[in-house]
Every structure is written in structure tokens, then in C-alpha cells.
Design an enzyme around this catalytic site. Structure first.
Site, PDB file in Angstrom:
ATOM      1  N   PRO A   1       0.796  -1.230   0.000  1.00 19.50           N
ATOM      2  CA  PRO A   1       0.000   0.000   0.000  1.00 19.50           C
ATOM      3  C   PRO A   1       0.826   1.277   0.000  1.00 19.50           C
ATOM      4  O   PRO A   1       1.843   1.372   0.685  1.00 19.50           O
ATOM      5  CB  PRO A   1      -0.838  -0.102   1.284  1.00 19.50           C
ATOM      6  CG  PRO A   1      -0.150  -1.118   2.123  1.00 19.50           C
ATOM      7  CD  PRO A   1       0.496  -2.079   1.169  1.00 19.50           C
ATOM      8  N   ASN A   2       0.344   2.221  -0.778  1.00 24.38           N
ATOM      9  CA  ASN A   2       0.893   3.578  -0.897  1.00 24.38           C
ATOM     10  C   ASN A   2       2.216   3.652  -1.662  1.00 24.38           C
ATOM     11  O   ASN A   2       2.712   4.744  -1.927  1.00 24.38           O
ATOM     12  CB  ASN A   2       1.033   4.239   0.495  1.00 24.38           C
ATOM     13  CG  ASN A   2      -0.293   4.329   1.202  1.00 24.38           C
ATOM     14  OD1 ASN A   2      -1.254   4.856   0.640  1.00 24.38           O
ATOM     15  ND2 ASN A   2      -0.388   3.793   2.409  1.00 24.38           N
TER      16      ASN A   2
ATOM     17  N   ARG B   1       5.057  10.828  -2.791  1.00 21.90           N
ATOM     18  CA  ARG B   1       4.704  10.627  -1.396  1.00 21.90           C
ATOM     19  C   ARG B   1       5.889  10.961  -0.485  1.00 21.90           C
ATOM     20  O   ARG B   1       6.951  10.357  -0.623  1.00 21.90           O
ATOM     21  CB  ARG B   1       4.335   9.155  -1.232  1.00 21.90           C
ATOM     22  CG  ARG B   1       4.200   8.684   0.174  1.00 21.90           C
ATOM     23  CD  ARG B   1       4.184   7.168   0.215  1.00 21.90           C
ATOM     24  NE  ARG B   1       3.872   6.735   1.564  1.00 21.90           N
ATOM     25  CZ  ARG B   1       4.119   5.534   2.053  1.00 21.90           C
ATOM     26  NH1 ARG B   1       4.673   4.621   1.283  1.00 21.90           N
ATOM     27  NH2 ARG B   1       3.815   5.232   3.273  1.00 21.90           N
TER      28      ARG B   1
ATOM     29  N   ASN C   1       8.113  -5.374  -0.365  1.00 21.86           N
ATOM     30  CA  ASN C   1       7.934  -4.224   0.509  1.00 21.86           C
ATOM     31  C   ASN C   1       6.434  -4.130   0.760  1.00 21.86           C
ATOM     32  O   ASN C   1       5.679  -3.656  -0.093  1.00 21.86           O
ATOM     33  CB  ASN C   1       8.450  -2.933  -0.141  1.00 21.86           C
ATOM     34  CG  ASN C   1       8.357  -1.747   0.807  1.00 21.86           C
ATOM     35  OD1 ASN C   1       7.704  -1.814   1.846  1.00 21.86           O
ATOM     36  ND2 ASN C   1       9.017  -0.654   0.453  1.00 21.86           N
TER      37      ASN C   1
ATOM     38  N   ALA D   1       2.850  -0.560   5.099  1.00 22.19           N
ATOM     39  CA  ALA D   1       2.349  -0.589   6.478  1.00 22.19           C
ATOM     40  C   ALA D   1       1.833  -1.968   6.897  1.00 22.19           C
ATOM     41  O   ALA D   1       1.788  -2.268   8.095  1.00 22.19           O
ATOM     42  CB  ALA D   1       1.255   0.457   6.650  1.00 22.19           C
TER      43      ALA D   1
ATOM     44  N   HIS E   1       3.736  -4.170   9.419  1.00 21.33           N
ATOM     45  CA  HIS E   1       3.657  -4.029  10.868  1.00 21.33           C
ATOM     46  C   HIS E   1       2.394  -4.667  11.459  1.00 21.33           C
ATOM     47  O   HIS E   1       2.231  -4.689  12.676  1.00 21.33           O
ATOM     48  CB  HIS E   1       3.721  -2.541  11.239  1.00 21.33           C
ATOM     49  CG  HIS E   1       4.783  -1.797  10.487  1.00 21.33           C
ATOM     50  ND1 HIS E   1       6.124  -2.100  10.629  1.00 21.33           N
ATOM     51  CD2 HIS E   1       4.721  -0.805   9.556  1.00 21.33           C
ATOM     52  CE1 HIS E   1       6.828  -1.306   9.816  1.00 21.33           C
ATOM     53  NE2 HIS E   1       5.999  -0.520   9.162  1.00 21.33           N
TER      54      HIS E   1
ATOM     55  N   ASP F   1       1.736 -15.569   7.206  1.00 23.64           N
ATOM     56  CA  ASP F   1       1.332 -16.952   6.927  1.00 23.64           C
ATOM     57  C   ASP F   1       1.501 -17.290   5.451  1.00 23.64           C
ATOM     58  O   ASP F   1       1.892 -18.417   5.114  1.00 23.64           O
ATOM     59  CB  ASP F   1      -0.131 -17.169   7.347  1.00 23.64           C
ATOM     60  CG  ASP F   1      -0.295 -17.246   8.864  1.00 23.64           C
ATOM     61  OD1 ASP F   1       0.726 -17.381   9.571  1.00 23.64           O
ATOM     62  OD2 ASP F   1      -1.441 -17.170   9.336  1.00 23.64           O
TER      63      ASP F   1
ATOM     64  N   SER G   1      12.899   3.259   3.743  1.00 22.77           N
ATOM     65  CA  SER G   1      13.374   4.061   4.878  1.00 22.77           C
ATOM     66  C   SER G   1      13.927   3.147   5.970  1.00 22.77           C
ATOM     67  O   SER G   1      13.648   1.941   5.985  1.00 22.77           O
ATOM     68  CB  SER G   1      12.213   4.889   5.441  1.00 22.77           C
ATOM     69  OG  SER G   1      11.202   4.033   5.957  1.00 22.77           O
TER      70      SER G   1
ATOM     71  N   ARG H   1       6.486   1.442  13.725  1.00 21.98           N
ATOM     72  CA  ARG H   1       7.153   0.855  12.548  1.00 21.98           C
ATOM     73  C   ARG H   1       8.315  -0.069  12.931  1.00 21.98           C
ATOM     74  O   ARG H   1       8.972  -0.644  12.073  1.00 21.98           O
ATOM     75  CB  ARG H   1       7.697   1.959  11.629  1.00 21.98           C
ATOM     76  CG  ARG H   1       6.632   2.844  11.052  1.00 21.98           C
ATOM     77  CD  ARG H   1       7.220   3.844  10.065  1.00 21.98           C
ATOM     78  NE  ARG H   1       6.341   4.985   9.925  1.00 21.98           N
ATOM     79  CZ  ARG H   1       5.276   5.034   9.116  1.00 21.98           C
ATOM     80  NH1 ARG H   1       4.980   4.003   8.347  1.00 21.98           N
ATOM     81  NH2 ARG H   1       4.520   6.103   9.070  1.00 21.98           N
TER      82      ARG H   1
END
Ligand code: DQA
Length: 143
Positions: free
Chosen positions: A9-10, A17, A72, A75, A78, A85, A100, A109
Site C-alpha cells: 500500500p501507498n 509521497r 515491501n 504498512a 507491521h 502466513d 526508509s 514501525r
């Protein structure tokens, strides 16, 4: 090698961003550079903002369809036991990537649900982390 990059996401917003954190380069341009760098390898790319679609892609490419996954999960890293799974459920090695250095950022994070299900983790090196992850997969594959 056949390598599947999966962005969560994002990450479709890369380049626009929070450029102070994620840089000002879009992923597509970087991907082009990666493919030129590894002409002998097949580098597949998938991005989704939807957790279930990321899981479906992991299932699709697992079980021998690719040699390695570079993930990657944004979010979802986390929070997602379901992604953990999925990674555990396939036989394909995966490397977790973060652009990052998540450990220098907010405490939420600092924990990853995915690291324990991955071959290794690369973080804090910007987009170059994807290349480093590919190098890691290659050295394991050859070793
Ligand atoms: C990220 C770090 C995550 O904490 C964040 O939610 C992202 C990007 C990174 O690449 O640094 O979306 O995975």
C-alpha cells in the site's frame, strides 16, 4: 533468475509521497534501471494497496513459479499475520525491503510481522534496497 517484486500500500505514490523520506523517484523508472542492470534475469513487478491481492500474488508466484520474492509490504509489514502466513506457506525465499530505516521512525514501525518468515531484511538504503535484496537472493541461489 526469475524474481517477483511486490510492493504494498501507498508505494504506487513513490516519487510524490513524502519525498523527504521516500525520495522523488517513481518506482517505474527505477524498475527500468533494475531490469537493465540484470538483463539475464526476469524481474516481475506487482503493486497493490489491498492486502488480499498481495496474498494472492504470493500464492500465485510461490511453489516454484519464481526463484525469489522481494517484498515491501508497506504498512502491512507491521500488522499482517496473514502476509506472514502466506510467506510461510510457500517454499519460495522472500526478502523484506523498506526504503526508509523504519527503526529511526515512529515506534509502530519498529516491529515487523514478516521478518521471521523471510530469508533476510534490507532497510534504510532507499530504492537501492531492492537491488540489494536481489543481490541477496542471487548469492543464496548460487550458494
Ligand atoms: C516502508 C515503511 C513502512 O513503515 C511504511 O508504512 C511504508 C513504506 C518503507 O519502504 O520504508 O509504506 O515499508
Amino acid at each position: 533468475m526469475k524474481i517477483q517484486i511486490i510492493n504494498g500500500p501507498n508505494l504506487n505514490l513513490l516519487g510524490r509521497r513524502e519525498p523527504g523520506i521516500y525520495g522523488s523517484r517513481g518506482f517505474e523508472a527505477y524498475l527500468e534501471e533494475l531490469r537493465q542492470r540484470y538483463p539475464q534475469d526476469e524481474i516481475l513487478y506487482f503493486q497493490s494497496n489491498i492486502e488480499g491481492e498481495l496474498i494472492n500474488k504470493i500464492h500465485e508466484v510461490g511453489f516454484g513459479m519464481v526463484d525469489g520474492i522481494v517484498l515491501n509490504a508497506g504498512a502491512y509489514t507491521h500488522t499482517s499475520i496473514a502476509l506472514h502466513d502466506a510467506l510461510r506457506g510457500i517454499g519460495t525465499p522472500a526478502v523484506e525491503v523498506h526504503i526508509s530505516n523504519v527503526h529511526k521512525r515512529e515506534e509502530f514501525r519498529h516491529h515487523s510481522m514478516l521478518s521471521a518468515a523471510c530469508l533476510g531484511v534490507v532497510l534504510g538504503f532507499g530504492l537501492d534496497g531492492y537491488r540489494l535484496a536481489i543481490e541477496g537472493l542471487k548469492s543464496q541461489g548460487e550458494g
